[in-house]
Write a protein that holds these residues in place. Structure first.
Motif, PDB file in Angstrom:
ATOM      1  N   UNK A  47       0.834  -1.190   0.000  1.00 48.57           N
ATOM      2  CA  UNK A  47       0.000   0.000   0.000  1.00 48.57           C
ATOM      3  C   UNK A  47       0.866   1.237   0.000  1.00 48.57           C
ATOM      4  N   UNK A  48       0.737   2.075   1.046  1.00 53.76           N
ATOM      5  CA  UNK A  48       1.550   3.288   1.170  1.00 53.76           C
ATOM      6  C   UNK A  48       2.816   3.065   1.985  1.00 53.76           C
ATOM      7  N   UNK A  49       3.078   1.831   2.386  1.00 48.19           N
ATOM      8  CA  UNK A  49       4.235   1.526   3.210  1.00 48.19           C
ATOM      9  C   UNK A  49       5.375   0.972   2.359  1.00 48.19           C
ATOM     10  N   UNK A  50       6.524   1.618   2.434  1.00 55.49           N
ATOM     11  CA  UNK A  50       7.711   1.125   1.738  1.00 55.49           C
ATOM     12  C   UNK A  50       8.571   0.335   2.721  1.00 55.49           C
ATOM     13  N   UNK A  51       9.049  -0.827   2.314  1.00 54.89           N
ATOM     14  CA  UNK A  51       9.865  -1.661   3.195  1.00 54.89           C
ATOM     15  C   UNK A  51      11.184  -2.033   2.525  1.00 54.89           C
ATOM     16  N   UNK A  52      12.194  -2.231   3.356  1.00 51.89           N
ATOM     17  CA  UNK A  52      13.509  -2.692   2.915  1.00 51.89           C
ATOM     18  C   UNK A  52      13.979  -3.738   3.923  1.00 51.89           C
ATOM     19  N   UNK A  53      14.505  -4.849   3.438  1.00 47.99           N
ATOM     20  CA  UNK A  53      15.055  -5.888   4.318  1.00 47.99           C
ATOM     21  C   UNK A  53      16.249  -6.512   3.630  1.00 47.99           C
ATOM     22  N   UNK A  54      17.263  -6.876   4.417  1.00 43.77           N
ATOM     23  CA  UNK A  54      18.442  -7.439   3.788  1.00 43.77           C
ATOM     24  C   UNK A  54      19.394  -8.086   4.768  1.00 43.77           C
ATOM     25  N   UNK A  55      20.503  -8.568   4.207  1.00 42.31           N
ATOM     26  CA  UNK A  55      21.528  -9.255   4.969  1.00 42.31           C
ATOM     27  C   UNK A  55      22.886  -8.836   4.425  1.00 42.31           C
ATOM     28  N   UNK A  56      23.874  -8.792   5.285  1.00 36.25           N
ATOM     29  CA  UNK A  56      25.227  -8.441   4.862  1.00 36.25           C
ATOM     30  C   UNK A  56      26.255  -9.284   5.592  1.00 36.25           C
ATOM     31  N   UNK A  57      27.414  -9.414   4.968  1.00 35.32           N
ATOM     32  CA  UNK A  57      28.539 -10.096   5.615  1.00 35.32           C
ATOM     33  C   UNK A  57      29.801  -9.288   5.337  1.00 35.32           C
ATOM     34  N   UNK A  58      30.567  -9.013   6.400  1.00 35.96           N
ATOM     35  CA  UNK A  58      31.760  -8.174   6.294  1.00 35.96           C
ATOM     36  C   UNK A  58      32.920  -8.875   6.995  1.00 35.96           C
ATOM     37  N   UNK A  59      34.012  -9.038   6.268  1.00 39.39           N
ATOM     38  CA  UNK A  59      35.194  -9.714   6.818  1.00 39.39           C
ATOM     39  C   UNK A  59      36.322  -8.712   6.964  1.00 39.39           C
ATOM     40  N   UNK A  60      36.709  -8.467   8.220  1.00 41.60           N
ATOM     41  CA  UNK A  60      37.746  -7.487   8.536  1.00 41.60           C
ATOM     42  C   UNK A  60      38.799  -8.213   9.366  1.00 41.60           C
ATOM     43  N   UNK A  61      39.933  -8.518   8.753  1.00 43.67           N
ATOM     44  CA  UNK A  61      40.978  -9.317   9.415  1.00 43.67           C
ATOM     45  C   UNK A  61      41.864  -8.416  10.266  1.00 43.67           C
ATOM     46  N   UNK A  62      41.696  -8.504  11.571  1.00 48.95           N
ATOM     47  CA  UNK A  62      42.465  -7.669  12.492  1.00 48.95           C
ATOM     48  C   UNK A  62      43.199  -8.473  13.568  1.00 48.95           C
ATOM     49  N   UNK A  63      42.878  -9.754  13.723  1.00 51.52           N
ATOM     50  CA  UNK A  63      43.474 -10.547  14.802  1.00 51.52           C
ATOM     51  C   UNK A  63      44.999 -10.537  14.695  1.00 51.52           C
ATOM     52  N   UNK A  64      45.657 -10.296  15.827  1.00 51.75           N
ATOM     53  CA  UNK A  64      47.120 -10.216  15.913  1.00 51.75           C
ATOM     54  C   UNK A  64      47.694  -9.036  15.134  1.00 51.75           C
ATOM     55  N   UNK A  65      46.844  -8.050  14.841  1.00 52.38           N
ATOM     56  CA  UNK A  65      47.268  -6.824  14.165  1.00 52.38           C
ATOM     57  C   UNK A  65      47.252  -5.676  15.157  1.00 52.38           C
ATOM     58  N   UNK A  66      48.253  -4.795  15.049  1.00 53.38           N
ATOM     59  CA  UNK A  66      48.292  -3.628  15.912  1.00 53.38           C
ATOM     60  C   UNK A  66      47.278  -2.585  15.503  1.00 53.38           C
ATOM     61  N   UNK A  67      47.298  -1.454  16.200  1.00 51.44           N
ATOM     62  CA  UNK A  67      46.324  -0.394  15.926  1.00 51.44           C
ATOM     63  C   UNK A  67      46.460   0.084  14.485  1.00 51.44           C
ATOM     64  N   UNK A  68      45.338   0.468  13.908  1.00 45.63           N
ATOM     65  CA  UNK A  68      45.324   0.976  12.542  1.00 45.63           C
ATOM     66  C   UNK A  68      45.456   2.492  12.504  1.00 45.63           C
ATOM     67  N   UNK A  69      45.141   3.158  13.605  1.00 45.31           N
ATOM     68  CA  UNK A  69      45.239   4.609  13.681  1.00 45.31           C
ATOM     69  C   UNK A  69      45.316   5.012  15.146  1.00 45.31           C
TER      70      UNK A  69
END
Length: 256
Positions: free
Chosen positions: A136-158
């Motif tokens: 009707x007059x209702x707009x909907x959005x639905x989704x899924x995401x996957x993000x891989x950020x390898x930081x283990x055993x890494x020092x600070x980035x900033x």
């Protein structure tokens, strides 16, 4: 805590071809990845201006857009909320978006470090997909995401040697803060939904966003839910919003 702050941004864009845009932008602030705010003080000293944007955007087809450089974030943020990504975050790398009717895909590879000297290069990858439609007059959005950020055993980035922004870390020497590294990678699974409707003639937005870090053994969950009533878009209009969120220490990469 009270601070007097200002923020300034300026950007220039050009279109060398009908389907290509390039741009460069400058902003106030420091090297903080998620803020261009500048605190006033230091005896009226001059303030820093930094590179905020330097990008190209190529409309490869009607449905496909390619983006590269230091860019605005291409991933969908439900109701514009910054649970997973701060609104000021400017990733650096390559992104691709696909939009067709009720279906969309976002993908990106972004540098955390790009210098390969001493094997310091690090890249984060993300994929997000979702559907949108109308009831009707209702707009909907639905989704899924996957993000891989390898930081283990890494020092600070900033920042300083212990600037892990709330994430769990360990140090070879805790007294001198030497050899400090992240304790986890961030393998983030995201589920989100948003509804845009009206109460009479008044706009209403409701959203929920859930993220779990698949790599962390504990403190691995974050979620937010909220609503916004009205829309402050021109003189005489109003808007009221409320959001509740709960973020555990290793659910999200604190830097962004």
């Amino acid at each position: 805590r009270e601070r007097n702050r200002v923020r300034a941004r300026v950007a220039v864009t050009a279109k060398p071809a009908d389907n290509i845009e390039v741009g460069i932008g400058l902003a106030s602030g420091s090297d903080d990845a998620v803020s261009t705010n500048q605190t006033l003080g230091s005896g009226g000293s001059t303030k820093d201006i930094n590179l905020d944007l330097a990008y190209f955007k190529w409309q490869a087809t009607e449905d496909i857009q390619v983006l590269g450089g230091k860019t605005k974030n291409i991933f969908y943020r439900p109701a514009g909320h910054g649970l997973l990504w701060d609104g000021d975050y400017r990733p650096e790398g390559l992104g691709l978006s696909f939009d067709r009717d009720s279906y969309f895909i976002r993908a990106a590879a972004n540098f955390l470090e790009s210098d390969t000297k001493k094997n310091k290069d690090k890249t984060a990858y993300g994929l997000q997909t979702g559907f949108k439609g109308m009831f009707g007059d209702t707009r909907w959005v639905a989704g899924v995401g996957y993000f891989e950020i390898d930081t283990k055993n890494t020092g600070v980035l900033s920042g300083d040697a212990d600037d892990f922004y709330g994430n769990t870390f360990s140090c070879l020497d805790a007294d001198t803060l030497s050899g400090c590294t992240y304790s986890n990678d961030f393998e983030e699974l995201e589920l989100f939904a948003q509804l845009n409707t009206k109460i009479g003639e008044t706009p209403l937005v409701v959203f929920v966003d859930f993220v779990q870090n698949q790599d962390a053994a504990d403190l691995d969950t974050a979620w937010a839910a909220g609503l916004k009533v009205g829309k402050a878009s021109s003189p005489g209009t109003w808007e009221l919003g409320y959001t509740y969120q709960d973020v555990e220490a290793d659910a999200l990469l604190g830097l962004v």
